[in-house]
Enzyme design. Sequence first.
Site, short mmCIF file in Angstrom:
data_model
loop_
_atom_site.label_atom_id
_atom_site.label_comp_id
_atom_site.label_asym_id
_atom_site.label_seq_id
_atom_site.Cartn_x
_atom_site.Cartn_y
_atom_site.Cartn_z
N ALA A 1 -31.18 11.48 -11.69
CA ALA A 1 -31.42 11.22 -13.11
C ALA A 1 -30.60 10.02 -13.52
CB ALA A 1 -31.04 12.44 -13.94
N GLY B 1 -28.36 8.43 -17.11
CA GLY B 1 -27.82 8.76 -18.42
C GLY B 1 -27.15 7.57 -19.04
N GLY B 2 -26.46 7.79 -20.15
CA GLY B 2 -25.87 6.70 -20.87
C GLY B 2 -24.80 5.95 -20.09
N LEU B 3 -24.11 6.64 -19.18
CA LEU B 3 -23.04 5.99 -18.42
C LEU B 3 -23.45 5.63 -16.99
CD1 LEU B 3 -19.75 7.83 -19.38
CD2 LEU B 3 -20.52 5.57 -20.05
N TRP C 1 -26.31 6.05 -13.25
CA TRP C 1 -27.23 6.78 -12.40
C TRP C 1 -26.53 7.95 -11.74
CZ3 TRP C 1 -32.36 6.41 -12.00
CH2 TRP C 1 -32.98 5.26 -12.53
N LYS D 1 -22.05 9.89 -9.15
CA LYS D 1 -22.37 9.29 -10.44
C LYS D 1 -21.77 7.90 -10.48
CE LYS D 1 -22.06 10.09 -15.40
NZ LYS D 1 -21.33 8.87 -15.74
N ASP E 1 -19.12 14.11 -25.78
CA ASP E 1 -20.57 13.96 -25.74
C ASP E 1 -21.27 15.28 -25.41
OD1 ASP E 1 -22.94 12.55 -26.01
OD2 ASP E 1 -23.00 11.96 -23.91
#
Length: 711
Positions: free
Chosen positions: A115, A117-119, A121, A142, A245
């Site tokens: 997936a 996200g904001g920060l 892969w 990540k 978050d």
Amino acid sequence: MATTPGSVPTISGRGSTRGSGRSRGASRGGLGAGLIELPRVPLRDPATAVMRDPKVSESRRYCSKCEEPVGRGRDGKPGRSEGFCQNCGTPFSFLPRLSQGDLINDRYEVLGALAYGGLGWIYLARDRNVSDSVSDRWVVLKGLINTADADAMAAAVTERRYLVEIDHPSIVKIHDFVQHPDPKTGVPVGYIVMEYVGGQSLRDMLMARRAEGQRVLPLAEVLAYGAEVLPALGYLHGRDLLYCDFKPDNVIHAEEQLKLIDLGAVRRVDDDVSAVYGTPGYQAPEVADVGPSVAADIYTVGRSLAVLSFEFRGFSTTYAGKLPDRAGVPLLAQEESYYRLLVRSTHRDPDRRFQTAADMSDQLLGVLREVLSANDGVPRPVVSRQFTPERRAFGTGAGEVSGEAIPVELQPAGVAAALPLPQVDVLDPGAGFLATLSSTDPAELVRQLESPPVRSTEVSLRLVRARIEAGDLAGAAAGLEELAATDPFDWRVDWYRGIAAMAGDSAGDARVAFDAVYGELPGEPAARLALAASMECTGDKEAALRLYDRVWRVDRGFISAAFGMARILLGSDDRSGALAVLDQVPDSSSHHVTAQVAAVRASLHKGGPIAHADDLLRASGRLERLGLDVERQARLTVEMLEAVLAWLTATNLPPHRLPAGARVLGHDLSERGLRFGLERAYRTMAQIARDPDTKIALVDRANAVRPRTLV
């Protein structure tokens, strides 16, 4: 591993927190909070979780520096996944850096992208050092969407410093931090290595329910999830870390576990340098100006609960900083305690929110008990950390048997003397002194408390209470004003304001005060009980009935709630409803007999005429089973036989219309039989009467009611 879309950096000032002397820990059970069995979510096969065509949708492509849209298509042509921002020239890349088969740090074999996200892969990998022929150890890597993003790189370095030390069963475990050369530039890129959690995120579960035609998750499940994640956030806060978050995307339910994932936005409380990441619609409104805090984390939990529990259209736009009108959301209109929980947790003023995760968890569990008990009728009592039990039951006059007239309406002063009291904070400096007080005389207590060996909040509150009991309401009000000036957010001030107002027969003022306490403590039955009593005293019987009902369903120890319900139901001619409530008072309760006496009287209620002889016979049987002492039995016998005689005379039913062989308290259901019964009861009362005048009067009544006989 679930994606965490939508996190964006926020330029902010220094982070802030606010301590609170009001904070008290919360107990909890396992998954489902020990109150509800949540659906088991099977583990997902890691191989099926890998994305076939990893891409970042154009709608989510923004420049990491100026936040302008980048990589967007034009004239029917798709946008570029790599390039330079036309506004500020900053390079961007939304392509994954790792591919299937890449070996990271000579240990982690990449299977593909999970997936984005904001920060960054998120990749699935196999740990070669642990995997064997029997099983594999799956991990998640990540990285960063854009290696040129200095803020993102700084966030990754921060994670490497302290996230590996986090060890909580409901937080994803960080195993390692490794580097791997960028395939294009050769510049080392950092990757966090964390455990793979192969379940479903709460957002995925919500989407699955919607696909099945259910728009939201059941409220009880949502609250149970909240009860599980709050201790995890509390663990972080206890280590001076902020999650920043929280949202449904970042909570995974796998089999019988719930875990917080994606620690990319976690930061230290005193970090005023790193970029703050959050998600529109979830992030607290003050974060952009004053930075994140414990209260801001609490805000994100409240917003997440709202999104999961009702259709929250426009939560990131129209309602980005507020809740929709309660009247327009059926769930919120029905579940007032839940609505108040959301209102407090998402209050625009951080000081008005729950100040710790434990505070919110304690109240959330109370709301969960209320919701479950309202659904299935099974009580779920728990010892309150905030209140004592009610000191005595109030409004029980219908079950009292005495020679004095008992008021029909609820008396505010009686409520003030009976309501529960706030628990004494054992950590307060004056707690030891208060434990030594033994006098029960309010005036003596006031004297001792006005010159205490130590002054503290608890001593001041006890002095306020003593002044109320001594009738010095002005002195109590002055003491409460001083306490409010010291801590305007202490709910105990409003509680004693309500007690003082009830003692002064000002139920309207009490209602305002108790309403404020209910807003602060939406999970406390005591708060609902006090508000219900003040509502009843102001004539708002319907609202009072709803609150009494919710209190009684949760905890059968609040006898006042049962009598309140019965009183209001009987006043609206719902005799069967009143009897049903009174019959729920358990045999083990010291008020069981009182409730049964009230039930006998309810069966003879003048406001709702006796409908049938069977009502009389049931009331007679109920009274005979009580086994009362002679005096109370005689008094109630008189009440019942007089009511039955009046009914028989009014209906003028012929003998064949009455049940054959029917007897009331051992007497024939006829005018003659009832008069003989009344005569006997009056003479019994005369025998035990101590006052000569009363004795003569009862004998006269006996003679007057006796039927005419030949002898």
